[in-house]
Design a protein around this motif. Structure first.
Motif, PDB file in Angstrom:
ATOM      1  N   PRO A  40     -34.383 -67.572 -19.380  1.00  0.00           N
ATOM      2  CA  PRO A  40     -34.334 -67.426 -20.314  1.00  0.00           C
ATOM      3  C   PRO A  40     -32.855 -66.576 -20.677  1.00  0.00           C
ATOM      4  O   PRO A  40     -32.908 -66.341 -22.066  1.00  0.00           O
ATOM      5  CB  PRO A  40     -35.050 -66.438 -20.743  1.00  0.00           C
ATOM      6  CG  PRO A  40     -35.282 -65.843 -19.056  1.00  0.00           C
ATOM      7  CD  PRO A  40     -35.064 -66.768 -18.522  1.00  0.00           C
ATOM      8  N   TRP A  55     -41.147 -70.633 -25.688  1.00  0.00           N
ATOM      9  CA  TRP A  55     -40.304 -72.077 -25.240  1.00  0.00           C
ATOM     10  C   TRP A  55     -41.973 -72.401 -25.331  1.00  0.00           C
ATOM     11  O   TRP A  55     -43.126 -71.464 -24.957  1.00  0.00           O
ATOM     12  CB  TRP A  55     -39.754 -72.280 -24.171  1.00  0.00           C
ATOM     13  CG  TRP A  55     -40.310 -71.381 -22.838  1.00  0.00           C
ATOM     14  CD1 TRP A  55     -40.988 -72.173 -21.892  1.00  0.00           C
ATOM     15  CD2 TRP A  55     -39.455 -70.245 -22.383  1.00  0.00           C
ATOM     16  NE1 TRP A  55     -40.502 -70.426 -21.483  1.00  0.00           N
ATOM     17  CE2 TRP A  55     -40.054 -69.914 -21.574  1.00  0.00           C
ATOM     18  CE3 TRP A  55     -38.827 -69.059 -23.303  1.00  0.00           C
ATOM     19  CZ2 TRP A  55     -39.581 -67.953 -20.801  1.00  0.00           C
ATOM     20  CZ3 TRP A  55     -38.538 -68.222 -22.854  1.00  0.00           C
ATOM     21  CH2 TRP A  55     -39.119 -67.471 -21.231  1.00  0.00           C
ATOM     22  N   LEU A  97     -32.754 -67.523 -24.482  1.00  0.00           N
ATOM     23  CA  LEU A  97     -34.256 -67.803 -25.841  1.00  0.00           C
ATOM     24  C   LEU A  97     -35.415 -66.922 -25.949  1.00  0.00           C
ATOM     25  O   LEU A  97     -36.268 -66.426 -24.909  1.00  0.00           O
ATOM     26  CB  LEU A  97     -34.797 -69.171 -24.497  1.00  0.00           C
ATOM     27  CG  LEU A  97     -34.113 -70.169 -23.618  1.00  0.00           C
ATOM     28  CD1 LEU A  97     -34.489 -70.711 -22.843  1.00  0.00           C
ATOM     29  CD2 LEU A  97     -33.496 -70.576 -25.067  1.00  0.00           C
TER      30      LEU A  97
END
Length: 160
Positions: A124, A111, A108
């Motif tokens: 993540p 976010w 990730l």
């Protein structure tokens, strides 16, 4: 005595002008103007160009296995179509995230919760899966992302 006073005032004015000029020069070197912040929000076009510049080309069709599209997630949340670049924006009513696949691992990159939501928990990566949970007074929404064929594939679960 009049000349001493005039000389003191002139010296004070010269020192004030030098200090002001030095302060302006230092701020100019740091890139921050006196009248406001140097940062500004990026436009949609600047974001698109930055993402295109930072993204490797798509994998060749021979190396990409066929992947079935995931079923529509519960709660009416629909992820955006996956680009062939290995990076994907997933937008829901609870928040958004950007996921990237690299070497079969998902990560990730960012976010952001929607208004009224906050991030409850985040993993993540990089790992075989990454996830983020958005929470509000009305409930929780979890987005789990895995890589399939070098492209992030989200699974969205609503917990009311």
């Amino acid at each position: 005595m009049n000349s001493r006073l005039a000389l003191a005032v002139a010296g004070w004015l010269l020192a004030a002008a030098l200090a002001t000029g030095t302060g302006v020069a230092v701020l100019g070197l740091l890139g921050r103007p006196l009248t406001g912040p140097a940062e500004r929000p990026m436009t949609a076009e600047e974001i698109r160009l930055a993402l295109a510049r930072d993204t490797p080309g798509p994998p060749s069709p021979a190396s990409t296995p066929a992947v079935a599209a995931p079923a529509d997630p519960p709660g009416g949340e629909t992820p955006k179509a996956a680009p062939a670049t290995g990076r994907r924006l997933v937008s829901t009513g609870a928040g958004s995230l950007i996921a990237r696949c690299d070497g079969g691992l998902v990560r990730l990159q960012s976010w952001t919760p929607a208004q009224g939501y906050e991030v409850d928990d985040v993993d993540p990566g990089p790992d075989d899966r990454a996830r983020v949970k958005f929470e509000s007074d009305e409930g929780r929404l979890e987005v789990e992302v895995r890589c399939a064929g070098g492209v992030p594939v989200p699974r969205i679960t609503r917990h009311d």
